[in-house]
Scaffold this motif. Sequence first.
Motif, PDB file in Angstrom:
ATOM      1  N   TYR A  88       0.840  -1.201   0.000  1.00 19.91           N
ATOM      2  CA  TYR A  88       0.000   0.000   0.000  1.00 19.91           C
ATOM      3  C   TYR A  88       0.875   1.252   0.000  1.00 19.91           C
ATOM      4  O   TYR A  88       0.628   2.196  -0.753  1.00 19.91           O
ATOM      5  CB  TYR A  88      -0.908   0.027   1.237  1.00 19.91           C
ATOM      6  CG  TYR A  88      -1.986  -1.021   1.314  1.00 19.91           C
ATOM      7  CD1 TYR A  88      -2.511  -1.617   0.174  1.00 19.91           C
ATOM      8  CD2 TYR A  88      -2.507  -1.411   2.547  1.00 19.91           C
ATOM      9  CE1 TYR A  88      -3.519  -2.574   0.261  1.00 19.91           C
ATOM     10  CE2 TYR A  88      -3.513  -2.347   2.646  1.00 19.91           C
ATOM     11  CZ  TYR A  88      -4.017  -2.931   1.515  1.00 19.91           C
ATOM     12  OH  TYR A  88      -5.011  -3.864   1.622  1.00 19.91           O
ATOM     13  N   ARG A  89       1.876   1.251   0.888  1.00 17.76           N
ATOM     14  CA  ARG A  89       2.754   2.428   1.007  1.00 17.76           C
ATOM     15  C   ARG A  89       3.441   2.734  -0.320  1.00 17.76           C
ATOM     16  O   ARG A  89       3.456   3.889  -0.767  1.00 17.76           O
ATOM     17  CB  ARG A  89       3.802   2.174   2.096  1.00 17.76           C
ATOM     18  CG  ARG A  89       4.737   3.346   2.332  1.00 17.76           C
ATOM     19  CD  ARG A  89       5.912   2.951   3.196  1.00 17.76           C
ATOM     20  NE  ARG A  89       6.764   1.976   2.527  1.00 17.76           N
ATOM     21  CZ  ARG A  89       7.108   0.787   3.043  1.00 17.76           C
ATOM     22  NH1 ARG A  89       6.675   0.422   4.243  1.00 17.76           N
ATOM     23  NH2 ARG A  89       7.892  -0.025   2.360  1.00 17.76           N
ATOM     24  N   GLU A  90       3.970   1.702  -0.949  1.00 17.00           N
ATOM     25  CA  GLU A  90       4.683   1.929  -2.205  1.00 17.00           C
ATOM     26  C   GLU A  90       3.725   2.331  -3.326  1.00 17.00           C
ATOM     27  O   GLU A  90       4.079   3.124  -4.201  1.00 17.00           O
ATOM     28  CB  GLU A  90       5.482   0.684  -2.588  1.00 17.00           C
ATOM     29  CG  GLU A  90       6.592   0.350  -1.598  1.00 17.00           C
ATOM     30  CD  GLU A  90       7.510   1.533  -1.293  1.00 17.00           C
ATOM     31  OE1 GLU A  90       7.960   2.212  -2.251  1.00 17.00           O
ATOM     32  OE2 GLU A  90       7.779   1.789  -0.093  1.00 17.00           O
ATOM     33  N   HIS A 110       6.683   3.289   8.534  1.00 18.07           N
ATOM     34  CA  HIS A 110       6.340   3.825   7.208  1.00 18.07           C
ATOM     35  C   HIS A 110       6.800   5.275   7.020  1.00 18.07           C
ATOM     36  O   HIS A 110       6.893   5.757   5.889  1.00 18.07           O
ATOM     37  CB  HIS A 110       4.829   3.738   6.978  1.00 18.07           C
ATOM     38  CG  HIS A 110       4.300   2.343   7.030  1.00 18.07           C
ATOM     39  ND1 HIS A 110       4.517   1.426   6.017  1.00 18.07           N
ATOM     40  CD2 HIS A 110       3.567   1.697   7.972  1.00 18.07           C
ATOM     41  CE1 HIS A 110       3.939   0.280   6.335  1.00 18.07           C
ATOM     42  NE2 HIS A 110       3.362   0.415   7.513  1.00 18.07           N
ATOM     43  N   LEU A 111       7.063   5.968   8.122  1.00 16.28           N
ATOM     44  CA  LEU A 111       7.379   7.401   8.037  1.00 16.28           C
ATOM     45  C   LEU A 111       8.627   7.710   7.204  1.00 16.28           C
ATOM     46  O   LEU A 111       8.605   8.670   6.411  1.00 16.28           O
ATOM     47  CB  LEU A 111       7.511   7.994   9.442  1.00 16.28           C
ATOM     48  CG  LEU A 111       6.196   8.254  10.186  1.00 16.28           C
ATOM     49  CD1 LEU A 111       6.468   8.655  11.626  1.00 16.28           C
ATOM     50  CD2 LEU A 111       5.381   9.328   9.486  1.00 16.28           C
ATOM     51  N   PRO A 112       9.719   6.954   7.334  1.00 18.06           N
ATOM     52  CA  PRO A 112      10.905   7.319   6.540  1.00 18.06           C
ATOM     53  C   PRO A 112      10.640   7.357   5.034  1.00 18.06           C
ATOM     54  O   PRO A 112      11.029   8.325   4.360  1.00 18.06           O
ATOM     55  CB  PRO A 112      11.922   6.227   6.913  1.00 18.06           C
ATOM     56  CG  PRO A 112      11.522   5.795   8.279  1.00 18.06           C
ATOM     57  CD  PRO A 112      10.023   5.862   8.284  1.00 18.06           C
ATOM     58  N   ARG A 113       9.958   6.350   4.504  1.00 21.55           N
ATOM     59  CA  ARG A 113       9.670   6.312   3.069  1.00 21.55           C
ATOM     60  C   ARG A 113       8.721   7.442   2.673  1.00 21.55           C
ATOM     61  O   ARG A 113       8.888   8.067   1.614  1.00 21.55           O
ATOM     62  CB  ARG A 113       9.068   4.962   2.673  1.00 21.55           C
ATOM     63  CG  ARG A 113      10.072   3.838   2.589  1.00 21.55           C
ATOM     64  CD  ARG A 113      10.951   3.938   1.348  1.00 21.55           C
ATOM     65  NE  ARG A 113      10.219   3.708   0.111  1.00 21.55           N
ATOM     66  CZ  ARG A 113      10.516   4.252  -1.057  1.00 21.55           C
ATOM     67  NH1 ARG A 113      11.520   5.108  -1.152  1.00 21.55           N
ATOM     68  NH2 ARG A 113       9.808   3.980  -2.137  1.00 21.55           N
ATOM     69  N   PHE A 114       7.721   7.705   3.516  1.00 23.75           N
ATOM     70  CA  PHE A 114       6.803   8.803   3.208  1.00 23.75           C
ATOM     71  C   PHE A 114       7.549  10.135   3.192  1.00 23.75           C
ATOM     72  O   PHE A 114       7.373  10.958   2.289  1.00 23.75           O
ATOM     73  CB  PHE A 114       5.646   8.836   4.200  1.00 23.75           C
ATOM     74  CG  PHE A 114       4.584   7.799   3.951  1.00 23.75           C
ATOM     75  CD1 PHE A 114       4.193   7.464   2.658  1.00 23.75           C
ATOM     76  CD2 PHE A 114       3.953   7.148   5.002  1.00 23.75           C
ATOM     77  CE1 PHE A 114       3.209   6.512   2.418  1.00 23.75           C
ATOM     78  CE2 PHE A 114       2.966   6.200   4.778  1.00 23.75           C
ATOM     79  CZ  PHE A 114       2.599   5.881   3.488  1.00 23.75           C
ATOM     80  N   LYS A 115       8.392  10.355   4.193  1.00 30.96           N
ATOM     81  CA  LYS A 115       9.114  11.627   4.278  1.00 30.96           C
ATOM     82  C   LYS A 115      10.078  11.803   3.101  1.00 30.96           C
ATOM     83  O   LYS A 115      10.209  12.899   2.559  1.00 30.96           O
ATOM     84  CB  LYS A 115       9.847  11.717   5.609  1.00 30.96           C
ATOM     85  CG  LYS A 115       8.916  11.991   6.790  1.00 30.96           C
ATOM     86  CD  LYS A 115       9.679  12.284   8.063  1.00 30.96           C
ATOM     87  CE  LYS A 115       8.722  12.707   9.172  1.00 30.96           C
ATOM     88  NZ  LYS A 115       8.014  13.964   8.878  1.00 30.96           N
ATOM     89  N   GLU A 116      10.727  10.713   2.708  1.00 31.59           N
ATOM     90  CA  GLU A 116      11.644  10.763   1.556  1.00 31.59           C
ATOM     91  C   GLU A 116      10.926  11.228   0.295  1.00 31.59           C
ATOM     92  O   GLU A 116      11.545  11.813  -0.601  1.00 31.59           O
ATOM     93  CB  GLU A 116      12.219   9.364   1.273  1.00 31.59           C
ATOM     94  CG  GLU A 116      13.287   8.894   2.217  1.00 31.59           C
ATOM     95  CD  GLU A 116      13.587   7.412   2.003  1.00 31.59           C
ATOM     96  OE1 GLU A 116      13.212   6.863   0.924  1.00 31.59           O
ATOM     97  OE2 GLU A 116      14.183   6.792   2.904  1.00 31.59           O
TER      98      GLU A 116
END
Length: 322
Positions: A88-90, A110-116
């Motif tokens: 879902y995140r990707e 999940h926050l690191p990937r979202f923030k990136e």
Amino acid sequence: MAKLKTRLTEMFGVETPICMGGMTGVGYGELVAAVANAGALGFITAHMFKSGEELLAEIEKTKKLTNKPFGVNLTLLPSINPIPYDEYREAIIHSGVKIVETAGRAPTDHLPRFKENGVKVIHKCTSVRHAVSAVNKGVDVISIDGFECAGHPGEDDVGLIVLLPATVDAVDVPVIASGGMADGRGLAAAIVLGADGVNMGTRFCATVEAKIHENVKKKIVENNELDTVLVGRSLRNTARVAKNDISVQVAEIQRDPTKTFADVKELMAGVRGRENVLRDGDMDGGIWTTGQSQALIHDIPTCQELVSNIMKQYEQARARIL
């Protein structure tokens, strides 16, 4: 339509500080697009889709129906069957959607990937302490859910009129008022208490575009503030649902502290409520979620009419204050 600028409208580029958070069985693309086109912020509910690929298809479908901002809800809960949260995140990142609403446990992993990827995260909490913890972990916005809310109000039983300003005092990020919000008076009250916006779930269920049975919408209009039941209290997993034959039966069983989830599992099955109630309109066919705000809902408008009416009511309420 009345204009109201807040940190929420500025951060997300929406016309009004009104949100329709994720709702199981309700948060499909057609409704989310209608909410967006009305000037509010809606969320597709990710866990209704079997894979990241299916979620991505729903996002793309929604993009064809609106060119305005919308988001995706990730409710992070334990599950018997694994939920493809990483997929879902990707899918969200790949789609270009920049707003995510999380609920349940903190979205730490999940926050690191979202923030990136420049994705802003709204985290829904039911207590001040959890809001502070989530902000410390890096979420961008808090949606604080009072005891009046549909679904899971937590175990502290604090109403929004206390919980909202207490949360505003404790964090330095925008705060969304959730639980009991259904009209412009609530929006005005939330703004006065320090919120940057409001979240409405039950109110958006009773709209023309919501893909649920008309019997459900009519029942929301018919019900009042007393027509909900708390289930799951004995399991410390409280949920506010509509009062019907099934929910009253579940609450009665759970008055016995020796009873476990196994004793109510069949009655509380989510698929039963989604299929029998939301899809087929059998109002006693299963558990279905609604909030005390149903007492304030008296019609079934389009999303455009609803948002416009809320903003008119807000201006009227504001005029009384001034």
